[in-house]
Design an enzyme around this catalytic site. Structure first.
Site, PDB file in Angstrom:
ATOM      1  N   HIS A 115      24.358  18.341  63.692  1.00 57.73           N
ATOM      2  CA  HIS A 115      24.210  19.007  64.990  1.00 57.73           C
ATOM      3  C   HIS A 115      22.766  19.451  65.259  1.00 57.73           C
ATOM      4  O   HIS A 115      22.196  19.176  66.311  1.00 57.73           O
ATOM      5  CB  HIS A 115      25.107  20.248  65.076  1.00 57.73           C
ATOM      6  CG  HIS A 115      26.542  19.988  64.724  1.00 57.73           C
ATOM      7  ND1 HIS A 115      27.149  18.789  64.938  1.00 57.73           N
ATOM      8  CD2 HIS A 115      27.498  20.782  64.182  1.00 57.73           C
ATOM      9  CE1 HIS A 115      28.415  18.850  64.540  1.00 57.73           C
ATOM     10  NE2 HIS A 115      28.642  20.055  64.074  1.00 57.73           N
ATOM     11  N   ASP A 167      29.275  13.036  66.371  1.00 55.01           N
ATOM     12  CA  ASP A 167      28.720  14.369  66.167  1.00 55.01           C
ATOM     13  C   ASP A 167      29.035  15.087  67.476  1.00 55.01           C
ATOM     14  O   ASP A 167      28.437  14.778  68.513  1.00 55.01           O
ATOM     15  CB  ASP A 167      27.201  14.293  65.957  1.00 55.01           C
ATOM     16  CG  ASP A 167      26.566  15.675  65.929  1.00 55.01           C
ATOM     17  OD1 ASP A 167      27.237  16.654  66.312  1.00 55.01           O
ATOM     18  OD2 ASP A 167      25.393  15.788  65.539  1.00 55.01           O
ATOM     19  N   HIS A 168      29.976  16.017  67.447  1.00 60.29           N
ATOM     20  CA  HIS A 168      30.483  16.517  68.738  1.00 60.29           C
ATOM     21  C   HIS A 168      29.400  17.241  69.543  1.00 60.29           C
ATOM     22  O   HIS A 168      29.532  17.404  70.742  1.00 60.29           O
ATOM     23  CB  HIS A 168      31.736  17.382  68.550  1.00 60.29           C
ATOM     24  CG  HIS A 168      31.486  18.775  68.067  1.00 60.29           C
ATOM     25  ND1 HIS A 168      31.300  19.089  66.758  1.00 60.29           N
ATOM     26  CD2 HIS A 168      31.397  19.950  68.743  1.00 60.29           C
ATOM     27  CE1 HIS A 168      31.105  20.395  66.649  1.00 60.29           C
ATOM     28  NE2 HIS A 168      31.162  20.952  67.826  1.00 60.29           N
TER      29      HIS A 168
HETATM   30  C1  BG6 Z   1      31.572  21.893  63.026  1.00 65.98           C
HETATM   31  C2  BG6 Z   1      31.379  22.596  61.719  1.00 65.98           C
HETATM   32  O1  BG6 Z   1      31.064  20.590  62.968  1.00 65.98           O
HETATM   33  O2  BG6 Z   1      30.884  22.615  64.040  1.00 65.98           O
HETATM   34  C3  BG6 Z   1      31.898  24.028  61.808  1.00 65.98           C
HETATM   35  O3  BG6 Z   1      32.083  21.902  60.703  1.00 65.98           O
HETATM   36  C4  BG6 Z   1      31.253  24.748  62.948  1.00 65.98           C
HETATM   37  O4  BG6 Z   1      31.663  24.737  60.588  1.00 65.98           O
HETATM   38  C5  BG6 Z   1      31.360  23.928  64.234  1.00 65.98           C
HETATM   39  O5  BG6 Z   1      31.930  25.986  63.112  1.00 65.98           O
HETATM   40  C6  BG6 Z   1      30.557  24.547  65.347  1.00 65.98           C
HETATM   41  O6  BG6 Z   1      30.835  23.865  66.539  1.00 65.98           O
HETATM   42  P1  BG6 Z   1      30.717  24.582  67.946  1.00 65.98           P
HETATM   43  O7  BG6 Z   1      31.000  23.495  68.931  1.00 65.98           O
HETATM   44  O8  BG6 Z   1      31.737  25.680  67.943  1.00 65.98           O
HETATM   45  O9  BG6 Z   1      29.327  25.122  68.018  1.00 65.98           O
END
Ligand code: BG6
Length: 506
Positions: free
Chosen positions: A244, A181-182
């Site tokens: 997230h 989960d980044h």
């Molecule tokens: C991804 C989603 O996991 O996270 C996207 O699939 C979303 O829809 C993105 O735009 C948001 O990531 P960040 O790091 O730009 O907040």
């Protein structure tokens, strides 16, 4: 920091968007920081046949303009470590070539048997690829460790996630599986733990006695772009909340872990997820609001509505906005409402958690008062990363008039160092075998368990509206009613941490 052991990284979906935008640049940044193993190679797979040379050109394009590429002289060396092999991952027979190919690469670079598989492919392959790798013995750790990173979404609901877990665990061990989960790779998300547990001043207040409510927002200005077909099967709840945002809740709400190791932190996270009070199907219409953006002029430009986007059903009921109110049933948080909100095509791109403290028991002064004057701690995840504390100060002059003022810390003041991308940290950790910032299976299951009743009700109960909201606004007005106390609203964050307001500079 130590360099990881030598290894081969195999990227399934090596020509895909994620590989080129995130994975390859992250490996390159680690390489430039001397954080890649002394000897490593990357094998990318894909369905289309391209030569190694053609693939390396694509890799080079993906790195163009990156910091490393501008300053570094070693791009050629790095790119030369990439190899391409074409095969159809859905066909069992295709995997037979893989062991010999990997052995050949291992010998060429004297690497040994450590293998990291990155599944950057559509989710229907998350069960198929690991099973086929196991059939070829590529899960066997006799000659070196074997690990696998699996992208989100992990499952589609509780049942599918359970099935996927079962399939994976038939041939792989839990400690070989890294569910990514980044958000957990973001410095500022990790900093929630440091803010809470390295300072004595916050923790005594961090509970039901002093916190009135907690608000978490992740807003994006972009629409679904070219991801209409993925998003149609996902929606905001699965795309952002299940992973997230619930992780942000977990970090804000968890008990202090007994130590900073993977097991202790992950145990505390699961306890939070398991304490989320289930939302029953007849409560969903009141506590879970869904919305979908409609076309609108935003700053002089016409933005299409969701239903007009490519690969989206013109009668789609998929939510591009979700707002929830829920409770955490434990001693620390009993009675404290949590509010979550996320959406696409909102006015600004911001992710933050706001701790709203209770008002003073008796208010002595005039001026801004009650919850205008409540203290708030804002933990800004992005952009303008930092912390902001709001508190009351006397307006100079006669009487005792109070004004709300800000005390802010911006991450950019901390160091000249750049903040590493989330994928850099996560890839490095996986290479080192540290799973702290990856999701354990019980956490995934607990998160789905909490969301399943909402998913079910949204799917089956057509009386629950999908509220339209014009692109460029803060989502459906109905979401405002989630916060029942009339003097309270959501915070309307601006790009700059210290500013807020519906009409702020975006
Ligand atoms: C991804 C989603 O996991 O996270 C996207 O699939 C979303 O829809 C993105 O735009 C948001 O990531 P960040 O790091 O730009 O907040």
């Amino acid at each position: 920091m130590e360099r990881p052991d030598n290894l081969i990284i195999v990227i399934f979906g090596g020509r895909g968007d994620l590989a080129m935008r995130k994975i390859v640049p992250a490996l390159y940044a680690l390489y430039n920081e001397n954080l890649m193993p002394e000897r490593f190679a990357v094998v990318a797979t894909g369905r289309t046949g391209v030569t190694d040379e053609a693939y390396r050109k694509e890799v080079r394009r993906a790195l163009a303009g990156s910091e490393g590429e501008k300053s570094g002289t070693n791009t050629d060396e790095f790119v030369a470590l990439f190899h391409y092999i074409d095969f159809d991952t859905s066909v069992t027979g295709a995997y037979k070539r893989l062991p010999d190919f990997l052995e050949m690469i291992s010998q060429k670079f004297s690497i040994g048997g450590n293998l990291l598989f990155y599944l950057s492919v559509p989710p229907d392959l998350y069960g198929v690829i690991p099973r086929n790798l196991a059939l070829q013995g590529l899960n066997n750790e006799g000659d070196g460790w074997k690990r696998m990173i699996i992208e989100k979404p992990f499952g589609y609901d509780y049942r599918s996630a359970e099935k996927l877990n079962r399939t994976l665990l038939e041939t792989w061990n839990e400690n070989q599986i890294f569910r990514i989960d980044h958000y957990l790779g973001k410095e500022t998300v990790q900093n929630i733990l440091v803010t809470r547990f390295s300072n004595g001043i916050f923790e005594p207040l961090w509970n039901r006695n002093y916190v009135h409510h907690v608000e978490i927002t992740s807003s994006e200005t972009l629409g679904v772009e070219m991801r209409g077909s993925y998003y149609e099967g996902s929606g905001a709840l699965r795309d952002m909340v299940q992973n997230h945002l619930l992780h942000l809740v977990g970090f804000v709400a968890m008990e202090p872990p007994s130590s900073i190791d993977s097991t202790s932190i992950r145990n505390e996270l699961v306890k939070v997820f398991e304490s989320l009070r289930p939302i029953s199907s007849d409560e969903v219409h009141r506590t879970a609001i869904r919305g979908q953006y409609t076309g609108a002029h935003v700053r002089g430009e016409w933005l299409k509505g969701y239903r007009e986007e490519a690969n989206v059903d013109p009668a789609s009921m998929t939510e591009t906005f979700a707002a929830l109110k829920f409770n955490i049933d434990n001693w620390r948080w009993g009675g404290v409402p949590f509010y979550l909100r996320t959406g696409k095509r909102l006015p600004t791109r911001v992710t933050e958690a706001v701790i709203h403290f209770k008002p003073t028991p008796h208010y002595l002064f005039s001026g801004e008062s009650l919850c205008d004057g409540c203290n708030q701690l804002i933990i800004r995840i992005q952009p303008d990363e930092g912390l902001l504390l709001k508190f009351g100060m006397k307006i100079p002059g006669a009487g005792f008039k109070v004004k709300n003022v800000n005390m802010d810390f911006h991450y950019s003041d901390l160091a000249a160092e750049r903040i590493p991308e989330a994928y850099e940290r996560l890839l490095y950790d996986c290479m080192k075998g540290d799973s702290t910032l990856y999701t354990r299976s019980d956490a995934v299951m607990a998160a789905w368990k909490f969301l399943d009743p909402i998913i079910e009700a949204w799917k089956n109960d057509s009386s629950i509206p999908v509220y339209g909201y014009p692109a460029g606004t803060w989502g459906p007005e109905r979401a405002d009613d989630l916060i029942e106390e009339s003097e309270l609203t959501w915070r309307y964050p601006c790009k700059n941490l210290a500013e807020d307001g519906v009409y702020c500079e975006l």
